[in-house]
Design a protein around this motif. Structure first.
Motif, mmCIF file in Angstrom:
data_model
loop_
_atom_site.group_PDB
_atom_site.id
_atom_site.type_symbol
_atom_site.label_atom_id
_atom_site.label_comp_id
_atom_site.label_asym_id
_atom_site.label_seq_id
_atom_site.Cartn_x
_atom_site.Cartn_y
_atom_site.Cartn_z
ATOM 1 N N GLU A 38 34.588 -29.963 30.421
ATOM 2 C CA GLU A 38 34.246 -29.876 28.920
ATOM 3 C C GLU A 38 33.417 -28.200 28.790
ATOM 4 O OE1 GLU A 38 34.586 -31.603 26.224
ATOM 5 O OE2 GLU A 38 35.383 -33.524 27.035
ATOM 6 N N GLN A 39 33.916 -27.448 27.745
ATOM 7 C CA GLN A 39 33.132 -26.404 27.491
ATOM 8 C C GLN A 39 32.334 -26.599 26.128
ATOM 9 O OE1 GLN A 39 36.069 -23.237 27.069
ATOM 10 N NE2 GLN A 39 36.070 -22.970 29.309
ATOM 11 N N HIS A 40 31.830 -25.641 25.390
ATOM 12 C CA HIS A 40 31.102 -25.800 24.141
ATOM 13 C C HIS A 40 31.897 -26.745 23.198
ATOM 14 C CE1 HIS A 40 33.953 -22.595 22.366
ATOM 15 N NE2 HIS A 40 33.500 -21.828 23.413
ATOM 16 N N ASN A 82 42.578 -40.332 25.030
ATOM 17 C CA ASN A 82 41.617 -39.730 24.400
ATOM 18 C C ASN A 82 42.070 -38.635 23.496
ATOM 19 O OD1 ASN A 82 39.004 -40.976 25.190
ATOM 20 N ND2 ASN A 82 39.975 -40.238 27.188
ATOM 21 N N GLY A 127 37.999 -28.262 24.779
ATOM 22 C CA GLY A 127 38.196 -29.235 25.785
ATOM 23 C C GLY A 127 38.449 -30.384 25.164
ATOM 24 N N PRO A 128 38.684 -31.254 26.037
ATOM 25 C CA PRO A 128 38.495 -31.414 27.518
ATOM 26 C C PRO A 128 39.764 -30.673 27.882
ATOM 27 C CG PRO A 128 39.313 -33.451 26.632
ATOM 28 C CD PRO A 128 38.950 -32.773 25.535
#
Length: 94
Positions: free
Chosen positions: A37-39, A18, A43-44
């Motif tokens: 995950e964040q905003h 990914n 991330g990831p």
């Protein structure tokens, strides 16, 4: 495709497929919770369990107090840029 064994192998496989940058902490594979995950745009990231990190240090020969101190000086304040892992404080919920 070769399936890698263990959390570290699965994390490495995920990021290889990914993209992104994963920072993995040496000797703490058993403390990996998964990928978080964040905003948008962040991330990831690899997520670690605080209680499991402390357990890993204890299994490496540290007392509980030594493990907590080592964690607070070397992991809790870790900032290595874009791939800095998330540490989940699960010590009060177990």
């Amino acid at each position: 495709m070769i399936r890698l064994v263990g959390n570290r192998g699965l994390i490495e496989e995920y990021f290889a497929y990914n993209g992104g940058e994963a920072v993995l902490l040496d000797g703490l594979d058993d403390a990996i919770l998964g990928i978080a995950e964040q905003h948008a745009g962040v991330g990831p990231l690899v997520a670690y369990s605080m209680s499991k990190i402390i357990e890993c240090y204890e299994s490496q020969g540290m007392s509980y107090e030594e493990a907590v101190e080592f964690f607070s000086h070397n992991c809790q304040c870790l900032s290595v840029g874009e791939g800095t892992p998330i540490i989940v404080d699960d010590t009060h919920f177990i």
